[in-house]
Design a protein around this motif. Structure first.
Motif, mmCIF file in Angstrom:
data_model
loop_
_atom_site.group_PDB
_atom_site.id
_atom_site.type_symbol
_atom_site.label_atom_id
_atom_site.label_comp_id
_atom_site.label_asym_id
_atom_site.label_seq_id
_atom_site.Cartn_x
_atom_site.Cartn_y
_atom_site.Cartn_z
ATOM 1 N N MET A 1 2.196 -4.839 9.526
ATOM 2 C CA MET A 1 2.067 -5.197 8.129
ATOM 3 C C MET A 1 3.182 -6.176 7.791
ATOM 4 N N ALA A 2 2.821 -7.321 7.270
ATOM 5 C CA ALA A 2 3.801 -8.350 6.943
ATOM 6 C C ALA A 2 4.364 -8.122 5.543
ATOM 7 N N GLU A 3 5.639 -8.348 5.406
ATOM 8 C CA GLU A 3 6.309 -8.182 4.106
ATOM 9 C C GLU A 3 5.908 -9.341 3.203
ATOM 10 N N LEU A 4 5.365 -9.054 2.039
ATOM 11 C CA LEU A 4 4.960 -10.102 1.104
ATOM 12 C C LEU A 4 6.110 -10.458 0.181
ATOM 13 N N THR A 5 6.721 -9.471 -0.417
ATOM 14 C CA THR A 5 7.835 -9.682 -1.325
ATOM 15 C C THR A 5 9.030 -8.944 -0.753
ATOM 16 N N PRO A 6 10.070 -9.657 -0.320
ATOM 17 C CA PRO A 6 11.189 -8.974 0.331
ATOM 18 C C PRO A 6 11.830 -7.888 -0.526
ATOM 19 N N THR A 7 12.041 -8.170 -1.795
ATOM 20 C CA THR A 7 12.684 -7.179 -2.662
ATOM 21 C C THR A 7 11.954 -7.111 -3.995
ATOM 22 N N PRO A 8 10.991 -6.188 -4.123
ATOM 23 C CA PRO A 8 10.329 -6.041 -5.423
ATOM 24 C C PRO A 8 11.325 -5.536 -6.463
ATOM 25 N N ASP A 9 11.068 -5.863 -7.707
ATOM 26 C CA ASP A 9 11.934 -5.444 -8.808
ATOM 27 C C ASP A 9 12.028 -3.918 -8.840
ATOM 28 N N ALA A 10 13.247 -3.389 -8.765
ATOM 29 C CA ALA A 10 13.456 -1.937 -8.677
ATOM 30 C C ALA A 10 12.898 -1.199 -9.893
ATOM 31 N N LYS A 11 13.046 -1.760 -11.086
ATOM 32 C CA LYS A 11 12.524 -1.108 -12.287
ATOM 33 C C LYS A 11 11.000 -1.097 -12.271
ATOM 34 N N ASP A 12 10.406 -2.217 -11.856
ATOM 35 C CA ASP A 12 8.951 -2.298 -11.759
ATOM 36 C C ASP A 12 8.431 -1.254 -10.770
ATOM 37 N N VAL A 13 9.094 -1.127 -9.634
ATOM 38 C CA VAL A 13 8.686 -0.137 -8.631
ATOM 39 C C VAL A 13 8.810 1.272 -9.197
ATOM 40 N N ALA A 14 9.937 1.584 -9.809
ATOM 41 C CA ALA A 14 10.161 2.924 -10.355
ATOM 42 C C ALA A 14 9.141 3.269 -11.440
ATOM 43 N N ASP A 15 8.830 2.309 -12.293
ATOM 44 C CA ASP A 15 7.911 2.553 -13.413
ATOM 45 C C ASP A 15 6.449 2.654 -12.972
ATOM 46 N N ASN A 16 6.100 2.009 -11.852
ATOM 47 C CA ASN A 16 4.687 1.882 -11.498
ATOM 48 C C ASN A 16 4.325 2.397 -10.113
ATOM 49 N N LYS A 17 5.207 3.150 -9.487
ATOM 50 C CA LYS A 17 4.958 3.645 -8.130
ATOM 51 C C LYS A 17 3.714 4.537 -8.072
ATOM 52 N N VAL A 18 3.554 5.420 -9.044
ATOM 53 C CA VAL A 18 2.395 6.324 -9.044
ATOM 54 C C VAL A 18 1.107 5.523 -9.176
ATOM 55 N N PHE A 19 1.102 4.524 -10.036
ATOM 56 C CA PHE A 19 -0.083 3.675 -10.182
ATOM 57 C C PHE A 19 -0.400 2.968 -8.872
ATOM 58 N N ALA A 20 0.633 2.462 -8.201
ATOM 59 C CA ALA A 20 0.433 1.744 -6.934
ATOM 60 C C ALA A 20 -0.161 2.673 -5.877
ATOM 61 N N ILE A 21 0.287 3.909 -5.835
ATOM 62 C CA ILE A 21 -0.245 4.870 -4.864
ATOM 63 C C ILE A 21 -1.711 5.182 -5.172
ATOM 64 N N LEU A 22 -2.031 5.371 -6.448
ATOM 65 C CA LEU A 22 -3.413 5.680 -6.844
ATOM 66 C C LEU A 22 -4.391 4.585 -6.438
ATOM 67 N N ALA A 23 -3.924 3.364 -6.329
ATOM 68 C CA ALA A 23 -4.793 2.236 -6.009
ATOM 69 C C ALA A 23 -5.501 2.397 -4.671
ATOM 70 N N TYR A 24 -4.969 3.229 -3.787
ATOM 71 C CA TYR A 24 -5.532 3.377 -2.448
ATOM 72 C C TYR A 24 -6.549 4.502 -2.327
#
Length: 113
Positions: A1-24
């Motif tokens: 798996m290739a890295e698309l964004t080396p460092t995603p915004d930490a606040k964005d990740v923290a706020d939306n991690k559950v949503f990102a997991i649900l996407a799968y």
């Protein structure tokens, strides 16, 4: 798996991690699509979840049609279905880790910008 964004915004990740997991998880990609549409992190994972959902539907149709034609073709389609399941798990793990890694084979397709 290739890295698309080396460092995603930490606040964005923290706020939306559950949503990102649900996407799968199949049709649940609609939740982050509607609830976290301003999040680049969630949008990245929603795009991959959408591609997986489309692929699941295509393979499901192939299993039904090809399985009726030949047991061997049905078996091949079933193996593809298993491969998509593995990709879903890899994507959910990537989202849970706060990473934006493209999935093998399907990660380069973009339906959601």
């Amino acid at each position: 798996m290739a890295e698309l964004t080396p460092t995603p915004d930490a606040k964005d990740v923290a706020d939306n991690k559950v949503f990102a997991i649900l996407a799968y998880f199949g049709i649940l990609f609609l939740i982050p699509l509607l609830a976290a549409k301003e999040s680049p992190f969630a949008r990245f994972h929603t795009n991959q979840g959408l591609i997986l959902c489309i692929a699941y539907i295509a393979v499901m149709i192939a299993v039904i049609i090809l399985g009726a034609i030949s047991a061997i073709l049905g078996l091949i389609s079933s193996v593809l279905y298993l491969g998509l399941f593995v990709l879903s798990i890899l994507g959910a793990i990537s989202a849970a880790r706060g990473e934006t890694k493209e999935l093998p084979l399907i990660g380069t397709f973009k339906l959601i910008q």
